[in-house]
Design a protein around this motif. Structure first.
Motif, short mmCIF file in Angstrom:
data_model
loop_
_atom_site.label_atom_id
_atom_site.label_comp_id
_atom_site.label_asym_id
_atom_site.label_seq_id
_atom_site.Cartn_x
_atom_site.Cartn_y
_atom_site.Cartn_z
N LYS A 28 11.87 -10.83 -11.00
CA LYS A 28 11.22 -9.69 -10.35
C LYS A 28 12.20 -9.08 -9.34
N GLU A 72 6.69 -13.49 -1.19
CA GLU A 72 6.60 -13.23 -2.63
C GLU A 72 5.27 -12.57 -2.96
N ASP A 104 3.26 -10.44 -6.44
CA ASP A 104 3.31 -10.42 -7.90
C ASP A 104 4.40 -9.49 -8.41
N SER A 105 4.57 -8.36 -7.74
CA SER A 105 5.48 -7.33 -8.24
C SER A 105 6.91 -7.43 -7.73
N ALA A 106 7.13 -8.13 -6.63
CA ALA A 106 8.48 -8.20 -6.04
C ALA A 106 8.53 -9.31 -5.01
#
Length: 163
Positions: free
Chosen positions: A42, A63, A65-67
């Protein structure tokens, strides 16, 4: 991110995760961020923030989900910020667990946004010198060697603090 394990099922070593990146002779910091992001699975966003927002913290990995986001104190030298980022890369590459729910561990200004902003994991450079921190620091030194291959190799932990 895939879990990096050795052939015998043990956790991957700092040397193994850095070797798997195939960094070559010399890379730039921006190239390193892209390579680690690819291995991590990611994007990695590095943000410099006022040190009063995260006092006593030299690096903080959040952290989502997307980055993944790395927060670094803006007042630190470029060399120190790069090393702190490389330390956080070590946690990512070694797939270290975070502190669990972020709210109890985040400075007060972050407490109200942790879960609402989708933060899944948080890990800050710790003053507790345990195996997890030592391994992340070993990765950091190996990554910094790729960024600065002409620097003399230091074998003494105390001398490394001045790099």
């Amino acid at each position: 991110m895939r879990s990096l394990k050795s052939a015998d099922g043990e956790r991957a070593t700092p040397q193994a995760v850095v070797a798997a990146l195939n960094l070559g002779d010399r890379i730039t910091f921006d190239q390193l961020v892209a390579i680690v992001a690819s291995a991590h699975g990611k994007p990695i966003i590095i943000k410099e923030i006022d040190s009063s927002a995260i006092p006593t913290v030299t690096g903080l990995w959040l952290e989502k989900d997307s980055a993944s986001i790395i927060l670094l104190p803006a007042g630190d030298s470029q060399l120190h910020r790069e090393h702190a980022a490389c330390h956080e890369f070590g946690h990512m590459l070694l797939n270290h667990d975070g502190c669990g729910s972020p709210e109890p561990f985040m400075p007060s200004m972050f407490k109200h946004v942790g879960s609402r902003m989708g933060i899944r994991r948080i890990l800050a450079r710790s003053l507790d010198w345990n195996e997890t921190e030592r391994d992340a620091e070993r990765v950091a030194y190996l990554l910094v060697r790729a960024l600065r291959p002409n620097e003399p190799e230091i074998h003494n932990d105390f001398e490394r603090t001045f790099l």
